[in-house]
Structures are given as C-alpha cells and as structure tokens.
Scaffold this motif. Structure first.
Motif, PDB file in Angstrom:
ATOM      1  N   LEU A 236       0.783  -1.237  -0.084  1.00  0.00           N
ATOM      2  CA  LEU A 236      -0.141   0.096  -0.048  1.00  0.00           C
ATOM      3  C   LEU A 236       1.019   1.076  -0.065  1.00  0.00           C
ATOM      4  CD1 LEU A 236      -2.758  -0.869   2.404  1.00  0.00           C
ATOM      5  CD2 LEU A 236      -2.645  -1.191  -0.064  1.00  0.00           C
ATOM      6  N   ALA A 237       0.401   2.220  -0.806  1.00  0.00           N
ATOM      7  CA  ALA A 237       1.216   3.488  -0.839  1.00  0.00           C
ATOM      8  C   ALA A 237       0.394   4.719  -0.350  1.00  0.00           C
ATOM      9  CB  ALA A 237       1.421   3.744  -2.464  1.00  0.00           C
ATOM     10  N   PRO A 238       1.113   5.742   0.064  1.00  0.00           N
ATOM     11  CA  PRO A 238       0.471   6.904   0.537  1.00  0.00           C
ATOM     12  C   PRO A 238      -0.292   7.401  -0.618  1.00  0.00           C
ATOM     13  CG  PRO A 238       2.711   7.544   0.340  1.00  0.00           C
ATOM     14  CD  PRO A 238       2.429   5.852   0.051  1.00  0.00           C
ATOM     15  N   TYR A 239      -1.538   7.806  -0.228  1.00  0.00           N
ATOM     16  CA  TYR A 239      -2.474   8.653  -1.335  1.00  0.00           C
ATOM     17  C   TYR A 239      -1.995   9.989  -1.455  1.00  0.00           C
ATOM     18  CZ  TYR A 239      -5.264   9.965   2.877  1.00  0.00           C
ATOM     19  OH  TYR A 239      -5.893  10.470   3.856  1.00  0.00           O
ATOM     20  N   ASN A 240      -2.410  10.840  -2.580  1.00  0.00           N
ATOM     21  CA  ASN A 240      -2.119  12.232  -2.642  1.00  0.00           C
ATOM     22  C   ASN A 240      -2.613  13.012  -1.633  1.00  0.00           C
ATOM     23  OD1 ASN A 240      -1.065  14.304  -4.310  1.00  0.00           O
ATOM     24  ND2 ASN A 240      -3.156  15.037  -4.844  1.00  0.00           N
ATOM     25  N   GLY A 241      -1.334  13.844  -0.843  1.00  0.00           N
ATOM     26  CA  GLY A 241      -1.651  14.635   0.221  1.00  0.00           C
ATOM     27  C   GLY A 241      -2.039  14.081   1.813  1.00  0.00           C
ATOM     28  N   GLU A 242      -1.708  12.514   1.731  1.00  0.00           N
ATOM     29  CA  GLU A 242      -1.700  11.911   3.056  1.00  0.00           C
ATOM     30  C   GLU A 242      -0.824  12.613   4.093  1.00  0.00           C
ATOM     31  OE1 GLU A 242      -2.377   7.398   4.678  1.00  0.00           O
ATOM     32  OE2 GLU A 242      -1.528   7.707   2.745  1.00  0.00           O
ATOM     33  N   GLU A 243      -0.861  12.764   5.180  1.00  0.00           N
ATOM     34  CA  GLU A 243      -0.087  13.027   6.395  1.00  0.00           C
ATOM     35  C   GLU A 243       0.210  11.912   7.244  1.00  0.00           C
ATOM     36  OE1 GLU A 243      -1.149  16.674   8.191  1.00  0.00           O
ATOM     37  OE2 GLU A 243      -0.986  17.973   6.142  1.00  0.00           O
TER      38      GLU A 243
END
Length: 541
Positions: A236-243
C-alpha cells in the motif's frame, strides 16, 4: 564363469586392455571480466527534444534493437536513434485509445516466441482524479501493436512488469479520491489482453508499483517454501496529500505450485490481530539472491532488508529470515521532510551484497558489508546540497564499481566509487532544470541517457566501450545488432537531434587503474519469468 586353464594346469594369462579412460582435463577458468576504460567525466554526444518526462517515467537503450526508448508524462512512447538522437517513431495517448492521457511509469522490455516487445501503461483523465483508468499497451519494436488492454479502474501505478516467458503482464492501478480510494493488482495475457486475475485490497489506500523476480529458488514466506514460480511483491502506498503513515500492507504473489489451485490471496503482513506494521511504499521492492532476499524503501526513510539463508541447516534462522513483519536488517536513519516520507526509489545491491539507497533525507547511504552490516549504521553517507529528495533511481555501473545518481531534483549528476569518493560532478547537463524521470546506463557501461521535465534528452559518453581481457584462445568476431524498420505512426513527426561537442569534466582526474569486478555472492535482481495464469497472493502488513 569357469576359469580357462592352460595344458599345464595353470591359469591362462589375463589379457591387459589399453587404458581407454578419457584423460582428466584441468578445469577451465571463467573468462576474465571486461576491462572498462572510464573517462574522467561525461562527454555530451547529442541532445534531442521529446515530450516532458515525469517522476516514474524512464529513458533507456535497448541494445538488441539499437534504439533508445522513453515514456513521457503525456502517455507517450518515443524511439530515438542512439547514435544521433533522431526520432525513429513516437506514439501518443490517443494511439492507445486514450483521449487525455498521462503516465508516471516506464517501459518494460521482454521477449515472446523469439520476438522482442515493449509494454507500458497509459492512464486516462486527470491525475489523482475520480475518473481515471489504466490501459496497458504492448508494441513490437517496429512500432506495430501487439495488444491494447481494456481500461481498468484507477490510474496506472508505475511500470508494468512482464513474465519471463512473455505470456503475461503484471501491473497495479489505483483510485485516489476519498470515497473511491483503492489499490488493485491485475494480470493480463499478452496474446489478447484478457484478464486472468485481478485483486483489490479494499483498504482505502492506493497500491505501489510491483517488484518482481523470475524463477526464484522458493517463495520466501510461510507456505511458499516449495514454490519456484515467479514472485511479485508490492505494498500500500500513501495517497496524494496524506499526512502521516496510514493503513499499511505488503503483498506477495506467486503462481501456486499446484496447478489445480484457484487464484487467491492471503494476508501475511498487515493489520491482523495483534500484528501491525507501519510502513508504506513509494517505490517497488527489490527482490534478489534467487528470491531469498528483499529490500524495501519504507515510510520514515527506513530501509528494510530480508536476507534469507539458502540451504541453511539452522531452521530457526531460516524462519526468522522469511518475508514477514520482522526484517533481518532495519537500521536507524534520520527522517526526511515531511517526517513520514519514504524514498521514491528502491535500494540497489551489488553481487557481493553492498547496498546503496537514495533516501528521503536528501542523501546517499551505503552499507558495504553483507546483510547491511547486520542492520547497523551505514558505512558512509553522502549528503546532498539540494534540499529535496531525488525522484530518480540511482544506478550501478555494469562492472559494479561505480554508482551514478542525481542530487535532489535539480539535474545535478554525480559519478562515485563504492567507497563514497566523488569521481566527477556535479554535472548539470540540463542547466538546472529538474530531472524527474529515471535515467539509465547502457549495458556496455559506456553511456548514460537522461531527460528533464521539459523533454530535453541528453546522451552522455562516460567510458570507452569495454574490451575483453586478452585470452589464449581466439574469440568469434562480434556481430552488429540490427534495428527493426521504423514506422511512421499518426503522431510521429521526425525530430532532428543536435550533436554536441565534447565538454570537459569538472572535477576529478582520470583513474590510474582499471576497476575490478566484485565477487559474486548474491544473485542479482530479476524480472518475472514463468506462466502466471493462476496467481497465489500473500500479504504482509
């Protein structure tokens, strides 16, 4: 049988046979490695202009076809003459049936039935939008279409991978907007682009690009010990803008060793009961050493290493070294900016087990002892002067004596030896324009190809073509590779490249001794290799 007797009752003499055993031959020594004659710094051969390149795109030489290929952020695929930079062909997103396209992946090159081909992904819509799709395209090197897949939900996640027999393509695709967010993995046929298997994580996160290895010695996870089919790993990867670090999981897929089994997936690491890990991936994992080893660039600038024990008699150690939530090497590292960032590139490893990574803390880190110094601190660190993590993948020279990398995102390139000494650089062939797509070193070690975010392509000469060390026996004359005939697709307008005079390198004097090749203790990374009609998936979080 009775013994023949002579008249005097003595035994007949035994006839002695001539010794017909083949003489014992002395072992034949392996051929000496090629001798590389490096230049003191790069010399510009030519530059050209194509569409701009984005992070994840890649430019590379395909020696067998005598052509340089590149993917671009508008979903395009370019073919350039490696001697001049002239455009041989160019395809845009609409050639794949996508009206408004984009790409953040590179091309994969494979062979099927004796014919080489390329595979790349084209996403539709607006990046990170709600209506994105992913189309996978296969083309032969004369430009003709091999297949075009039906679009799948979600934009393509990085570079698609091809099985070693050329029969299947493995790729991930993801939807990013809240309420729709999901990461999926799909397998299609290269014959008719039919879907053989697809799986979505349903964990409200996108999926990273897969890292794959062909014909491993085993699946190095619980239940995969006897499975020698191709393996792919992704997370799983971070989504756009995830903090921060959100939901985490890492998945491994293999074709079942029993052909009657149906495709399935099993969670190996993840948010299981009492077993949670907290790392997400911006880059594909690197699998090596016959499938026993794996390296991951994880959240918080961590580098995680699993170093298996081939044929180990220590069963406890063997279990500890499986791909699970307890990596064998997890060295401490300073965090990047933001603090939860993971590197945009995977580590690289030499045949002798030396590990190098371009981290999220704007530096190159190196572990020179096998198994990353047993998880200890880096052998050396080179800090960038730039204040941004690099998007580009560092690259080892073919003789594993040099590391090439870009500092930050400002087009400053370096050549370094494996002890951390800068041999040349910074060289800024793009004048400081950001280079976001991956560059490459050709397999002869003589050239580098790179492209900046405006579409300016630079071909460098960094060494004279290697020569074979002298041997006592003559060798066959080399044969020249031939290029497939070029085509004129609808979008291809020939672009004339401009040869450049050689430039003087900026810093280091020439080497005084020829580099040596590292000993081979690790089998290098590989691509997928066998039929993947049925895929068993394993997940670890």
């Amino acid at each position: 049988a009775p013994v023949a007797m002579m008249e005097n009752a003595t035994e007949a003499p035994v006839a002695m046979m001539e010794n017909t055993e083949a003489p014992v031959m002395a072992p034949v020594a392996p051929p000496p490695p090629p001798v590389f004659e490096y230049l003191p710094g790069p010399e510009v051969k030519w530059f050209a202009n194509i569409s701009p390149m984005e992070g994840g795109n890649k430019i590379m030489l395909v020696k067998e076809q005598n052509i340089v290929i590149a993917t671009t952020r508008d979903g395009g695929l370019w073919g350039l003459n490696p001697a001049s930079g002239m455009t041989e062909w160019n395809f845009v997103a609409s050639d794949a049936g996508v009206d408004t396209g984009f790409s953040d992946g590179g091309p994969s090159v494979a062979e099927k039935d004796g014919q080489m081909f390329m595979v790349y992904g084209v996403s539709s819509g607006v990046k990170f939008g709600s209506d994105t799709t992913c189309t996978i395209v296969g083309r032969y090197f004369d430009g003709s279409v091999m297949f075009i897949s039906a679009p799948t939900n979600g934009q393509c996640s990085g570079t698609p991978k091809v099985s070693g027999d050329g029969q299947h393509v493995f790729f991930t695709h993801s939807l990013h907007p809240e309420g729709l967010r999901n990461g999926c993995f799909t397998v299609i046929s290269t014959t008719d682009a039919a879907v053989f298997y697809t799986f979505c994580a349903d964990l409200n996160q996108p999926m990273s690009e897969p890292g794959c290895y062909n014909n491993p010695m085993l699946g190095n996870y619980e239940g995969g010990e006897t499975n020698t089919n191709d393996i792919c790993v992704m997370g799983l990867a971070p989504y756009n803008g995830e903090e921060g670090v959100g939901t985490s999981a890492t998945y491994a897929f293999q074709k079942p060793s029993n052909p009657v089994l149906q495709p399935t997936h099993t969670m190996l690491l993840g948010e299981e009961v009492g077993r949670k890990v907290e790392w997400q991936l911006n880059a594909p994992p690197l699998i090596f050493d016959g499938g026993y080893g794996m390296l991951i660039s994880a959240s918080r600038n961590r580098i995680l290493g699993w170093f298996g024990v081939p044929n180990s008699e220590d069963s406890q150690k063997f279990r500890e070294n499986k791909f699970d939530r307890l990596p064998t090497a997890r060295p401490d590292s300073e965090r990047g900016d933001p603090l939860w960032l993971s590197s945009y590139s995977h580590p690289v490893i030499t045949p002798s087990g030396q590990v190098f990574v371009s981290g999220a803390k704007t530096e190159i880190r190196a572990w020179l002892d096998p198994e990353m110094n047993s998880g200890g601190g880096a052998s050396w660190t080179y800090g960038y002067t730039a204040q941004a993590a690099a998007f580009t993948q560092p690259v080892l020279s073919p003789d594993n004596t040099r590391l090439y990398f870009q500092e930050g995102q400002e087009g400053a390139f370096y050549g370094m030896d494996l002890e951390g000494t800068i041999l040349w650089g910074p060289e800024r062939p793009t004048g400081g324009t950001a280079v976001l797509g991956d560059f490459s070193v050709d397999e002869s070690g003589a050239g580098i190809y790179l492209c900046d975010q405006t579409g300016q392509v630079i071909a460098w000469k960094i060494a004279n073509a290697p020569t074979e060390a002298p041997t006592s026996t003559p060798t066959a004359s080399p044969t020249a590779s031939t290029m497939m005939p070029s085509v004129s697709p609808s979008s291809a307008a020939p672009v004339e490249a401009t040869p450049m005079p050689s430039v003087s390198p900026s810093t280091m004097p020439p080497e005084t001794s020829a580099p040596t090749t590292a000993s081979s203790a690790f089998a290098g990374p590989g691509l997928l290799a066998s039929s993947v009609m049925f895929v068993a998936a394993v997940v670890f979080m």
